[in-house]
Each structure stands twice: as structure tokens, then as C-alpha cells.
Design a protein around this motif. Structure first.
Motif, PDB file in Angstrom:
ATOM      1  N   TYR A 107       0.839  -1.151   0.029  1.00  0.00           N
ATOM      2  CA  TYR A 107      -0.018   0.018  -0.145  1.00  0.00           C
ATOM      3  C   TYR A 107       0.928   1.056   0.070  1.00  0.00           C
ATOM      4  N   GLY A 108       0.476   2.203  -0.662  1.00  0.00           N
ATOM      5  CA  GLY A 108       1.323   3.537  -0.442  1.00  0.00           C
ATOM      6  C   GLY A 108       0.734   4.320   0.572  1.00  0.00           C
ATOM      7  N   VAL A 109       1.601   4.886   1.196  1.00  0.00           N
ATOM      8  CA  VAL A 109       1.453   5.912   2.257  1.00  0.00           C
ATOM      9  C   VAL A 109       1.936   7.151   2.209  1.00  0.00           C
ATOM     10  N   GLY A 110       1.543   8.038   3.159  1.00  0.00           N
ATOM     11  CA  GLY A 110       2.007   9.403   3.385  1.00  0.00           C
ATOM     12  C   GLY A 110       2.321   9.445   4.618  1.00  0.00           C
ATOM     13  N   LEU A 111       3.394  10.349   4.940  1.00  0.00           N
ATOM     14  CA  LEU A 111       4.012  10.605   6.504  1.00  0.00           C
ATOM     15  C   LEU A 111       4.052  11.777   6.797  1.00  0.00           C
ATOM     16  N   GLY A 112       3.439  12.096   8.076  1.00  0.00           N
ATOM     17  CA  GLY A 112       3.539  13.283   8.639  1.00  0.00           C
ATOM     18  C   GLY A 112       4.954  13.264   9.666  1.00  0.00           C
ATOM     19  N   ARG A 113       4.998  14.564  10.463  1.00  0.00           N
ATOM     20  CA  ARG A 113       6.191  14.272  11.308  1.00  0.00           C
ATOM     21  C   ARG A 113       6.198  13.280  12.370  1.00  0.00           C
ATOM     22  N   ALA A 114       5.060  13.025  12.671  1.00  0.00           N
ATOM     23  CA  ALA A 114       4.886  11.806  13.799  1.00  0.00           C
ATOM     24  C   ALA A 114       5.084  10.529  12.868  1.00  0.00           C
ATOM     25  N   GLY A 115       4.982  10.515  11.842  1.00  0.00           N
ATOM     26  CA  GLY A 115       5.248   9.234  10.809  1.00  0.00           C
ATOM     27  C   GLY A 115       6.753   8.929  11.059  1.00  0.00           C
ATOM     28  N   PHE A 116       7.466   9.763  11.053  1.00  0.00           N
ATOM     29  CA  PHE A 116       8.947   9.637  11.170  1.00  0.00           C
ATOM     30  C   PHE A 116       9.615   9.514  12.461  1.00  0.00           C
ATOM     31  N   ALA A 117       8.454   9.863  13.375  1.00  0.00           N
ATOM     32  CA  ALA A 117       9.519  10.134  15.005  1.00  0.00           C
ATOM     33  C   ALA A 117       9.494   8.555  15.696  1.00  0.00           C
ATOM     34  N   TRP A 118       8.766   7.589  15.173  1.00  0.00           N
ATOM     35  CA  TRP A 118       8.755   6.186  15.817  1.00  0.00           C
ATOM     36  C   TRP A 118       9.410   5.049  14.819  1.00  0.00           C
ATOM     37  N   SER A 119      10.232   4.097  15.420  1.00  0.00           N
ATOM     38  CA  SER A 119      10.312   3.095  14.669  1.00  0.00           C
ATOM     39  C   SER A 119      10.463   2.000  15.723  1.00  0.00           C
ATOM     40  N   GLY A 120      10.570   0.540  15.195  1.00  0.00           N
ATOM     41  CA  GLY A 120      10.694  -0.347  15.914  1.00  0.00           C
ATOM     42  C   GLY A 120       9.606  -1.440  15.976  1.00  0.00           C
ATOM     43  N   ARG A 121       9.435  -2.362  16.733  1.00  0.00           N
ATOM     44  CA  ARG A 121       8.522  -3.462  16.766  1.00  0.00           C
ATOM     45  C   ARG A 121       7.252  -3.284  17.739  1.00  0.00           C
ATOM     46  N   ALA A 122       6.189  -3.330  17.419  1.00  0.00           N
ATOM     47  CA  ALA A 122       4.946  -3.256  18.565  1.00  0.00           C
ATOM     48  C   ALA A 122       3.862  -4.016  17.778  1.00  0.00           C
ATOM     49  N   LEU A 123       2.641  -3.761  18.392  1.00  0.00           N
ATOM     50  CA  LEU A 123       1.385  -4.408  18.106  1.00  0.00           C
ATOM     51  C   LEU A 123       0.357  -3.490  17.557  1.00  0.00           C
ATOM     52  N   ILE A 124      -0.385  -3.882  16.657  1.00  0.00           N
ATOM     53  CA  ILE A 124      -1.660  -3.030  16.362  1.00  0.00           C
ATOM     54  C   ILE A 124      -2.529  -3.540  17.674  1.00  0.00           C
TER      55      ILE A 124
END
Length: 223
Positions: A107-124
Motif C-alpha cells: 500500500y502507498g502511504v503518506g507520512l507526517g512528522r509523527a510518522g517519522f518519529a517512531w520506529s521499532g516493533r509493536a502491536l496493532i
């Protein structure tokens, strides 16, 4: 809290677009047969058609106004992640739902500031249809006019103009809300771009499709 960045993995995808046929609810699902650009655009016209049965009817998106690489499509995808895992590649503006046999729905996505602010593993952790939007305190500080949508005031009610769009998926790590969201947007032109605010946005049609495919507790990796 500092969240470790996962080790680097290599991801390989085809440059060829792959068409989508069949339906999942109101949304098309991916198939493996390769199509020409004309056939792919034709499939996208159906895939991104109007959704009149939604709580707030969603208008069609003209596929000619979308870069074809951001159409929802099945691609080859080499990864060590297990099928069912969501992978967000913030460097490529793609979200992958890992499938068996070296495949993924992309899927294509767009990213805001918050979209770049976190990385790692987690759960939905959980999901919402037509969610209420509550701007974070730092956003209200920058834009005081948003105070009327604060938590204390009940947030912005669902609708086509709500920044979270038709669906939202809420990301938790170690039982705590990361404030990271996968969500819809009517601003189709923002997919594939870095925009001013928000987390990870998808076409409303695509977040509806993803919502139907992933259950609560689905693992997610953001790189």
C-alpha cells in the motif's frame, strides 16, 4: 522511553506493477498475475470506486491522479517477517502486509512528522471504524484553534473531514500507546509524500482494506 531500532533487513520488490482482482467486502484484493499499465489502471478504477455503503459515503478516486506505484497491489517481497506482519518502510513510503511464499500486499502511504518519529516493533492493539480525532497537546500549542477538539472537549467527531479518515489502527508497545497510528485520509495527493502532520496515512479505500485483513494484536515493524 527510548525504543530500539531493529536490525537492518533487505527487502526486494518487483518494479513491475501487479493487478488486483476479486473483492473483499467492498474492496479488491491482490492477485499474482502481472498486468499492463492500462489493465492496472482499469483495475484501480474499480478498486478506488465510490463506497456508498459506508457510514459516511466515500467518493471515488480518479486513478489517473495517483502515481501507479501507490495503487494497492501484490508484489514479490523477500523478508524474514512472518506472514500477517505489517511492515512500514518510511524511506519508500510503502506499507507491506506480508503474505506467504515471498509475497506481500503493498500500500502507498503518506507520512507526517509523527510518522517519522517512531520506529521499532509493536502491536496493532486495537482498531476503530470512523474514529474520533483528538489532537495531541503539542499540536494544540502550535495551533490554538484546535483546542475545541481537545480530549476534554470530546475530540473531532467522525466524518470525511476527520484527519483519521474512515479507519484507524492504534499502535502499542509493551502495553503502552505509542501515539503512532495507521489511518485513512481523503487527501489522496498526499500519498507518497511527507506532509505537515499526522502519522501513517493511506487512501481511505486502502485503510478499509487493511482494517479487514489484520486482527487486533497484529505485529507491526516500522523501519
Amino acid at each position: 522511553m527510548s525504543i530500539p531500532t531493529p536490525s537492518r533487513r533487505q527487502f526486494i520488490q518487483t518494479g513491475s506493477a501487479l493487478a488486483l482482482t476479486g473483492l473483499l467486502g467492498a474492496c479488491a484484493s491482490g492477485v499474482s498475475a502481472e498486468k499492463s499499465a492500462t489493465e492496472l489502471t482499469s483495475a484501480a478504477a474499480s478498486m478506488y470506486g465510490p463506497l456508498p455503503n459506508e457510514q459516511f459515503p466515500i467518493p471515488a478516486i480518479d486513478p489517473k491522479k495517483i502515481d501507479p506505484q501507490y495503487y494497492r497491489q501484490e508484489v514479490r517481497y523477500k523478508t524474514d517477517e512472518q506472514p500477517g506482519t505489517v511492515v512500514v518502510d518510511t524511506t519508500k513510503f510503502f506499507l507491506y502486509l506480508v503474505q506467504p511464499d515471498g509475497r506481500a500486499l503493498r500500500y502507498g502511504v503518506g507520512l507526517g512528522r509523527a510518522g517519522f518519529a517512531w520506529s521499532g516493533r509493536a502491536l496493532i492493539q486495537w482498531k476503530r471504524k470512523w474514529p474520533t480525532w483528538t489532537p495531541p497537546a503539542d499540536m494544540i500549542a502550535r495551533q490554538p484553534e484546535l483546542e475545541k477538539y481537545s480530549y476534554e472537549n470530546g475530540g473531532m467527531q467522525p466524518g470525511l473531514n476527520n484527519p483519521l479518515g474512515a479507519r484507524a489502527l492504534y499502535i502499542f508497545k509493551d502495553g503502552k500507546d505509542t501515539l503512532y497510528r495507521l489511518h485513512g485520509t481523503p487527501e489522496y495527493w498526499s500519498i507518497g509524500k511527507a506532509v505537515s502532520s499526522g502519522c501513517v496515512r493511506l487512501f481511505n479505500h486502502d485503510i478499509i482494506d487493511l482494517y479487514q485483513r489484520v486482527p487486533n494484536k497484529t505485529p507491526i515493524l516500522v523501519i
